[in-house]
Write a protein that holds these residues in place. Structure first.
Motif, PDB file in Angstrom:
ATOM      1  N   ILE A 192       0.862  -1.181   0.000  1.00 33.21           N
ATOM      2  CA  ILE A 192       0.000   0.000   0.000  1.00 33.21           C
ATOM      3  C   ILE A 192       0.898   1.230   0.000  1.00 33.21           C
ATOM      4  O   ILE A 192       1.740   1.399   0.884  1.00 33.21           O
ATOM      5  CB  ILE A 192      -0.913   0.010   1.231  1.00 33.21           C
ATOM      6  N   ILE A 193       0.716   2.064  -0.994  1.00 32.37           N
ATOM      7  CA  ILE A 193       1.491   3.296  -1.070  1.00 32.37           C
ATOM      8  C   ILE A 193       0.551   4.438  -0.732  1.00 32.37           C
ATOM      9  O   ILE A 193      -0.466   4.652  -1.396  1.00 32.37           O
ATOM     10  CB  ILE A 193       2.098   3.490  -2.473  1.00 32.37           C
ATOM     11  N   VAL A 194       0.883   5.116   0.337  1.00 35.13           N
ATOM     12  CA  VAL A 194       0.056   6.216   0.808  1.00 35.13           C
ATOM     13  C   VAL A 194       0.755   7.508   0.432  1.00 35.13           C
ATOM     14  O   VAL A 194       1.934   7.688   0.727  1.00 35.13           O
ATOM     15  CB  VAL A 194      -0.133   6.134   2.343  1.00 35.13           C
ATOM     16  N   GLY A 195       0.010   8.371  -0.227  1.00 31.56           N
ATOM     17  CA  GLY A 195       0.587   9.642  -0.639  1.00 31.56           C
ATOM     18  C   GLY A 195       0.919  10.516   0.552  1.00 31.56           C
ATOM     19  O   GLY A 195       0.276  10.462   1.599  1.00 31.56           O
ATOM     20  N   PHE A 196       1.937  11.313   0.405  1.00 29.32           N
ATOM     21  CA  PHE A 196       2.341  12.247   1.451  1.00 29.32           C
ATOM     22  C   PHE A 196       1.228  13.267   1.616  1.00 29.32           C
ATOM     23  O   PHE A 196       0.787  13.886   0.653  1.00 29.32           O
ATOM     24  CB  PHE A 196       3.666  12.906   1.063  1.00 29.32           C
ATOM     25  N   ARG A 197       0.803  13.452   2.827  1.00 31.14           N
ATOM     26  CA  ARG A 197      -0.305  14.366   3.090  1.00 31.14           C
ATOM     27  C   ARG A 197       0.120  15.827   2.993  1.00 31.14           C
ATOM     28  O   ARG A 197      -0.714  16.710   2.920  1.00 31.14           O
ATOM     29  CB  ARG A 197      -0.911  14.077   4.461  1.00 31.14           C
ATOM     30  N   GLY A 198       1.419  16.049   2.973  1.00 28.39           N
ATOM     31  CA  GLY A 198       1.889  17.424   2.882  1.00 28.39           C
ATOM     32  C   GLY A 198       1.608  18.175   4.178  1.00 28.39           C
ATOM     33  O   GLY A 198       1.270  17.600   5.200  1.00 28.39           O
ATOM     34  N   VAL A 211      -0.490  20.014   6.614  1.00 28.33           N
ATOM     35  CA  VAL A 211      -1.912  20.152   6.910  1.00 28.33           C
ATOM     36  C   VAL A 211      -2.066  20.945   8.195  1.00 28.33           C
ATOM     37  O   VAL A 211      -1.177  20.949   9.058  1.00 28.33           O
ATOM     38  CB  VAL A 211      -2.612  18.774   7.052  1.00 28.33           C
ATOM     39  N   SER A 212      -3.199  21.569   8.303  1.00 32.56           N
ATOM     40  CA  SER A 212      -3.443  22.356   9.509  1.00 32.56           C
ATOM     41  C   SER A 212      -3.669  21.425  10.700  1.00 32.56           C
ATOM     42  O   SER A 212      -3.967  20.238  10.539  1.00 32.56           O
ATOM     43  CB  SER A 212      -4.672  23.250   9.311  1.00 32.56           C
ATOM     44  N   LYS A 213      -3.510  21.965  11.872  1.00 32.48           N
ATOM     45  CA  LYS A 213      -3.720  21.177  13.095  1.00 32.48           C
ATOM     46  C   LYS A 213      -5.160  20.674  13.143  1.00 32.48           C
ATOM     47  O   LYS A 213      -5.415  19.537  13.555  1.00 32.48           O
ATOM     48  CB  LYS A 213      -3.396  22.020  14.319  1.00 32.48           C
ATOM     49  N   LYS A 214      -6.088  21.478  12.687  1.00 37.50           N
ATOM     50  CA  LYS A 214      -7.507  21.094  12.686  1.00 37.50           C
ATOM     51  C   LYS A 214      -7.730  19.895  11.759  1.00 37.50           C
ATOM     52  O   LYS A 214      -8.420  18.937  12.120  1.00 37.50           O
ATOM     53  CB  LYS A 214      -8.352  22.284  12.230  1.00 37.50           C
ATOM     54  N   ASP A 215      -7.128  19.931  10.554  1.00 34.70           N
ATOM     55  CA  ASP A 215      -7.264  18.814   9.613  1.00 34.70           C
ATOM     56  C   ASP A 215      -6.592  17.554  10.149  1.00 34.70           C
ATOM     57  O   ASP A 215      -7.100  16.448   9.988  1.00 34.70           O
ATOM     58  CB  ASP A 215      -6.680  19.177   8.244  1.00 34.70           C
ATOM     59  N   GLN A 216      -5.439  17.713  10.795  1.00 35.50           N
ATOM     60  CA  GLN A 216      -4.742  16.570  11.373  1.00 35.50           C
ATOM     61  C   GLN A 216      -5.575  15.953  12.499  1.00 35.50           C
ATOM     62  O   GLN A 216      -5.689  14.733  12.597  1.00 35.50           O
ATOM     63  CB  GLN A 216      -3.357  16.963  11.896  1.00 35.50           C
ATOM     64  N   ASN A 217      -6.178  16.790  13.327  1.00 34.90           N
ATOM     65  CA  ASN A 217      -7.040  16.277  14.407  1.00 34.90           C
ATOM     66  C   ASN A 217      -8.262  15.561  13.839  1.00 34.90           C
ATOM     67  O   ASN A 217      -8.685  14.528  14.367  1.00 34.90           O
ATOM     68  CB  ASN A 217      -7.463  17.409  15.342  1.00 34.90           C
ATOM     69  N   ARG A 218      -8.819  16.119  12.759  1.00 33.42           N
ATOM     70  CA  ARG A 218      -9.974  15.491  12.110  1.00 33.42           C
ATOM     71  C   ARG A 218      -9.587  14.113  11.564  1.00 33.42           C
ATOM     72  O   ARG A 218     -10.328  13.142  11.717  1.00 33.42           O
ATOM     73  CB  ARG A 218     -10.490  16.394  10.988  1.00 33.42           C
ATOM     74  N   TYR A 219      -8.419  14.010  10.948  1.00 33.39           N
ATOM     75  CA  TYR A 219      -7.947  12.733  10.404  1.00 33.39           C
ATOM     76  C   TYR A 219      -7.670  11.737  11.534  1.00 33.39           C
ATOM     77  O   TYR A 219      -8.020  10.558  11.431  1.00 33.39           O
ATOM     78  CB  TYR A 219      -6.695  12.944   9.548  1.00 33.39           C
ATOM     79  N   ASN A 220      -7.024  12.197  12.613  1.00 35.92           N
ATOM     80  CA  ASN A 220      -6.761  11.317  13.756  1.00 35.92           C
ATOM     81  C   ASN A 220      -8.057  10.779  14.348  1.00 35.92           C
ATOM     82  O   ASN A 220      -8.138   9.612  14.750  1.00 35.92           O
ATOM     83  CB  ASN A 220      -5.957  12.050  14.832  1.00 35.92           C
ATOM     84  N   LYS A 221      -9.086  11.629  14.411  1.00 34.87           N
ATOM     85  CA  LYS A 221     -10.393  11.192  14.915  1.00 34.87           C
ATOM     86  C   LYS A 221     -10.990  10.140  13.976  1.00 34.87           C
ATOM     87  O   LYS A 221     -11.565   9.150  14.432  1.00 34.87           O
ATOM     88  CB  LYS A 221     -11.334  12.395  15.038  1.00 34.87           C
ATOM     89  N   LEU A 222     -10.831  10.350  12.674  1.00 32.13           N
ATOM     90  CA  LEU A 222     -11.327   9.377  11.698  1.00 32.13           C
ATOM     91  C   LEU A 222     -10.623   8.031  11.883  1.00 32.13           C
ATOM     92  O   LEU A 222     -11.263   6.977  11.845  1.00 32.13           O
ATOM     93  CB  LEU A 222     -11.132   9.897  10.276  1.00 32.13           C
ATOM     94  N   VAL A 223      -9.319   8.066  12.102  1.00 29.79           N
ATOM     95  CA  VAL A 223      -8.564   6.828  12.339  1.00 29.79           C
ATOM     96  C   VAL A 223      -9.111   6.112  13.572  1.00 29.79           C
ATOM     97  O   VAL A 223      -9.353   4.898  13.551  1.00 29.79           O
ATOM     98  CB  VAL A 223      -7.053   7.106  12.496  1.00 29.79           C
ATOM     99  N   ASP A 253     -15.147   8.449   0.424  1.00 27.86           N
ATOM    100  CA  ASP A 253     -14.707   7.550   1.496  1.00 27.86           C
ATOM    101  C   ASP A 253     -13.275   7.058   1.300  1.00 27.86           C
ATOM    102  O   ASP A 253     -12.874   6.048   1.877  1.00 27.86           O
ATOM    103  CB  ASP A 253     -15.662   6.350   1.596  1.00 27.86           C
ATOM    104  N   LYS A 254     -12.486   7.774   0.503  1.00 28.90           N
ATOM    105  CA  LYS A 254     -11.127   7.298   0.216  1.00 28.90           C
ATOM    106  C   LYS A 254     -10.236   7.295   1.453  1.00 28.90           C
ATOM    107  O   LYS A 254      -9.383   6.423   1.599  1.00 28.90           O
ATOM    108  CB  LYS A 254     -10.496   8.077  -0.929  1.00 28.90           C
ATOM    109  N   ASP A 255     -10.438   8.242   2.371  1.00 32.06           N
ATOM    110  CA  ASP A 255      -9.650   8.235   3.610  1.00 32.06           C
ATOM    111  C   ASP A 255     -10.004   7.024   4.469  1.00 32.06           C
ATOM    112  O   ASP A 255      -9.125   6.390   5.059  1.00 32.06           O
ATOM    113  CB  ASP A 255      -9.865   9.517   4.414  1.00 32.06           C
TER     114      ASP A 255
END
Length: 193
Positions: free
Chosen positions: A45-51, A53-65, A177-179
């Motif tokens: 699985i090759i995951v693209g570099f997220r580049g 991101v804002s702290k808010k977006d990172q927190n949103r992604y962590n919550k999704l995980v 739903d790609k994330d």
């Protein structure tokens, strides 16, 4: 002299065995006169570099995980149970007996999993509905319709709509739903490795 010859012979024999081409047999292909070994590897699985991101977006992604990690086992369980119930229902010919069997199954599932499912957050519930579609190939509405009938499916859908859920939600792994798909693939990869 014989002793030295014997030791030299043993040494040569060991060396020839050690340096010979004994080993594993591999499949190979011949490409432009060259023989190339082929190997079967598990997918990477090759995951693209997220580049950046804002702290808010990172927190949103962590919550999704966290949410996907929590509900994914329930979706897998739903797929296993659905297969099990489909096999069970295939053996029952009378509709009334099927209805009785499914009422019993529903009661058992409620007893076993109701508290855990009721404790899910709104976001986790939405993700679970999508992951059930991913794992079973059927929306939650279709599953209820197949197992308990159109009327029960309609009632459950109406109840779900009161809480802003939609049992007809389909999973879109390449779109919105790609994330979630990326997280699920990482979970599956960790369990295999």
């Amino acid at each position: 002299m014989k002793r030295h010859f014997f030791l030299l012979s043993i040494f040569c024999l060991i060396a020839s065995i050690g340096f010979s081409q004994y080993g594993y047999m591999h499949k190979a292909i011949v490409f432009e006169g060259d023989t190339l070994a082929t190997y079967n590897c598990k997918p990477i699985i090759i995951v693209g570099f997220r580049g950046k991101v804002s702290k808010k977006d990172q927190n949103r992604y962590n919550k999704l995980v966290r949410n996907v990690t929590k509900v994914y086992p329930y979706a897998r369980l739903a797929a296993v149970k659905l297969k099990e119930y489909d096999n069970m229902l295939a053996l029952i010919s009378k509709k009334s007996d099927r209805d009785i069997a499914m009422k019993s199954v529903e009661k058992q599932l409620r007893k076993e999993y109701a508290k855990e499912i009721e404790n899910l957050t709104f976001s986790q519930g939405l993700i679970l509905i999508k992951l059930i579609d991913r794992e079973t190939g059927k929306t939650s509405y279709t599953i209820v319709d197949d197992l308990r009938g159109k009327m029960r499916a309609f009632c459950y859908q109406a109840l779900a709509k009161l809480f802003k859920y939609d049992l007809k939600t389909q999973y879109d792994p390449k779109g919105k739903d790609k994330d979630i798909e990326q997280i699920v693939l990482m979970i599956e990869d960790c369990k295999q490795g």
